[in-house]
Scaffold this motif. Sequence first.
Motif, PDB file in Angstrom:
ATOM      1  N   SER A 289     -69.603 -85.107  34.500  1.00 54.42           N
ATOM      2  CA  SER A 289     -70.720 -85.608  35.302  1.00 54.42           C
ATOM      3  C   SER A 289     -71.650 -86.513  34.494  1.00 54.42           C
ATOM      4  O   SER A 289     -71.943 -87.633  34.921  1.00 54.42           O
ATOM      5  CB  SER A 289     -71.499 -84.441  35.904  1.00 54.42           C
ATOM      6  N   GLY A 396     -75.663 -91.812  40.745  1.00 57.10           N
ATOM      7  CA  GLY A 396     -75.903 -90.791  41.757  1.00 57.10           C
ATOM      8  C   GLY A 396     -74.694 -89.894  41.974  1.00 57.10           C
ATOM      9  O   GLY A 396     -74.846 -88.676  42.144  1.00 57.10           O
ATOM     10  N   ILE A 397     -73.495 -90.479  41.963  1.00 60.36           N
ATOM     11  CA  ILE A 397     -72.277 -89.673  42.111  1.00 60.36           C
ATOM     12  C   ILE A 397     -72.157 -88.692  40.952  1.00 60.36           C
ATOM     13  O   ILE A 397     -71.845 -87.510  41.134  1.00 60.36           O
ATOM     14  CB  ILE A 397     -71.034 -90.584  42.183  1.00 60.36           C
ATOM     15  N   VAL A 399     -74.556 -87.454  39.032  1.00 64.77           N
ATOM     16  CA  VAL A 399     -75.590 -86.414  39.145  1.00 64.77           C
ATOM     17  C   VAL A 399     -75.235 -85.425  40.255  1.00 64.77           C
ATOM     18  O   VAL A 399     -75.368 -84.209  40.090  1.00 64.77           O
ATOM     19  CB  VAL A 399     -76.963 -87.052  39.419  1.00 64.77           C
ATOM     20  N   ALA A 400     -74.759 -85.954  41.393  1.00 67.54           N
ATOM     21  CA  ALA A 400     -74.418 -85.087  42.529  1.00 67.54           C
ATOM     22  C   ALA A 400     -73.288 -84.133  42.176  1.00 67.54           C
ATOM     23  O   ALA A 400     -73.330 -82.940  42.514  1.00 67.54           O
ATOM     24  CB  ALA A 400     -74.021 -85.944  43.732  1.00 67.54           C
ATOM     25  N   ARG A 403     -74.620 -81.343  39.965  1.00 65.20           N
ATOM     26  CA  ARG A 403     -75.416 -80.340  40.678  1.00 65.20           C
ATOM     27  C   ARG A 403     -74.546 -79.375  41.459  1.00 65.20           C
ATOM     28  O   ARG A 403     -74.932 -78.252  41.742  1.00 65.20           O
ATOM     29  CB  ARG A 403     -76.392 -81.037  41.622  1.00 65.20           C
ATOM     30  N   LYS A 404     -73.344 -79.845  41.825  1.00 64.58           N
ATOM     31  CA  LYS A 404     -72.420 -78.981  42.587  1.00 64.58           C
ATOM     32  C   LYS A 404     -71.559 -78.119  41.669  1.00 64.58           C
ATOM     33  O   LYS A 404     -70.579 -77.520  42.099  1.00 64.58           O
ATOM     34  CB  LYS A 404     -71.536 -79.828  43.493  1.00 64.58           C
TER      35      LYS A 404
END
Length: 408
Positions: A289, A396-397, A399-400, A403-404
């Motif tokens: 990530s 953003g991808i 980071v997203a 977070r998952k």
Amino acid sequence: MKEKLFTRNFMLLVLGQVSSLFGNYILRLALSMYVLELTGSAAVFAGLLSAATIPTILLSPFGGILADRANRRNIMVALDAMTGIAVLCAALLLSEQRALVVIGALLVLLSVLGAFETPTVQACIPSMLTGDNIIWGNAVVNQTASISYLTVPLLGGIFYAAFGIQPVMYASVLCFFVTAFLECFIRLDYCPAGFQGRVLAAVKADFIDSFHFIGKERRDILRILLLAALSRFFVMGVTLVGLPFLVRTVLGLDARYYGAAESVLAVAVIAGSMAAGVLAGKIKKGGLSPMLAAVGLCIVPAGLIFLFPTGTGVRYAVLVAVFCGMQIAISMFSIYAVSMIQQGAPEHMIGKVMAYTSAITMCAQPVGQIVYGFLFDGFKETVWLVLIPTGVIVCGIGVAVGRKGGMD
């Protein structure tokens, strides 16, 4: 006791890859220059090359099945020997009158052979190495390819200028035969199941099993695969289309500046490969990530520099610096992603899983190039409207995904 990285098998594989890559690069360079001299159009060779990737995309899954059901060493030997024979036949048949037909047929045949070669080679690495050495092994292979890409075009250009197309093709033939010879001495412990009974039934069963494995049992591998394809879409579009456009068209610099940028980027890829090896075992799965986020963070400044009233030299320096950072990050990301997929797939399914990885990422790359070709053409005067949103999306991808829970 720590397992040795450069085992006999792995050394033979790497040496074979060096010879094969040298043969491939000088061949592609010579063919592109020959077609350009013959037709006066770089687009002709680009079109031939693009069309020739179709067999690789379509046949890669079958290459993965073969890699899992047959002796991988024998597959590599046979494929490299057939590649050498194909290039030799093309060299003997080549003439100005039928050059495009011969070269087009050769590129298609090489694409077909490559569909079986790539998943087989990638399946061999986890058969030779274990644990963090798989990451090191992929890093070494990646460094080998980068160093070859950095040095071979210069040598190939000199060789082509001095001797012409056919001697270069004969040198390429020698490289492929040397690769096949070296691979004869590789010894793998994996015992393939073979094709027992009807071949079509076995192929169908393998497709069903592999889809179930990726789609149901190990969805984390599917996520890594899709993430790799997404990164390929954005990075290849921005790098292969955006960098030459920004340097040559937007900044108005000549080919020497673009060539220098390409050379520096090749060094950055090598640096990224080395960093991936050094950090092997220190970065967990979730580390994918931040690597992807770092790619996005590098793209943003490439757009921001066009919002300020700076000179051409400053803009060029910033572009080269941030693209180098992007290459380092994406090299590390790619090596870790491939290594995680290899480590997560069982021995009897590695070839098929790696084949899907190759096919999907190969599909993403040309789509990204086409999309970014239109974007850069449409926003020629405001390229920051392409670069900044791209960087934000990629970041953003990353980071997203983090977070998952990363790729765990």
